[in-house]
Design an enzyme around this catalytic site. Structure first.
Site, PDB file in Angstrom:
ATOM      1  CE  LYS A  35      37.723  -4.268  24.841  1.00  0.00           C
ATOM      2  NZ  LYS A  35      38.603  -3.385  25.680  1.00  0.00           N
ATOM      3  CB  CYS A  36      32.683   3.480  23.342  1.00  0.00           C
ATOM      4  SG  CYS A  36      32.120   4.449  24.447  1.00  0.00           S
ATOM      5  N   GLY A  37      33.643   5.622  21.994  1.00  0.00           N
ATOM      6  CA  GLY A  37      33.975   6.551  21.852  1.00  0.00           C
ATOM      7  C   GLY A  37      34.455   7.354  22.543  1.00  0.00           C
ATOM      8  CD  GLN A  70      30.488   1.449  21.109  1.00  0.00           C
ATOM      9  OE1 GLN A  70      30.228   2.358  22.379  1.00  0.00           O
ATOM     10  NE2 GLN A  70      30.611   1.630  20.016  1.00  0.00           N
TER      11      GLN A  70
END
Length: 127
Positions: A35-37, A70
């Site tokens: 759940k991160c960039g 994340q």
């Protein structure tokens, strides 16, 4: 511990895995988060694994929730996400810590100070 192959880790399915099973392979050991960039890294990592499928090479993914929370999911959720969203086939391990006092022993070993005085580097000339 003197080698990456001396360590073990819990696979995403809960089984204990000795890294000795990867002996003789070049390993790309990566901490990951869903759940991160950089979640798209799974595509690149899987492509790398497939591109080198016939070579002695393996990607090892270690989910980590230490950076901005994340990777909050349970192991089963992480595995399902990686398989359904990115068709990940490289080995994934259970969530670990990669920094701090509770970091996994493998990451403690990987991040230890190392002396490179024994290396002979080529002379590089510039014009």
């Amino acid at each position: 511990m003197t080698s990456v192959y001396d360590f073990s880790a819990r696979a995403i399915d809960g089984a204990d895995v000795s890294l000795d099973r990867f002996r003789g392979q070049a390993l790309l050991i990566v901490n990951t988060a869903s759940k991160c960039g950089f979640t798209g890294q799974y595509d690149g990592l899987e492509k790398l694994r497939r591109d080198f499928a016939d070579a002695p090479f393996e990607v090892l993914g270690f989910p980590c929730n230490q950076f901005g929370q994340q990777e909050p999911g349970r192991a089963s959720e992480i595995a399902a996400f990686c398989a359904s969203s990115f068709d990940v086939t490289f080995p994934l391990f259970d969530k670990i810590e990669v920094n701090g006092p509770n970091r996994h022993p493998l990451y403690a070993w990987l991040s230890r100070p190392v002396s490179y005085t024994h290396l002979t580097l080529p002379t590089i000339y510039s014009v």
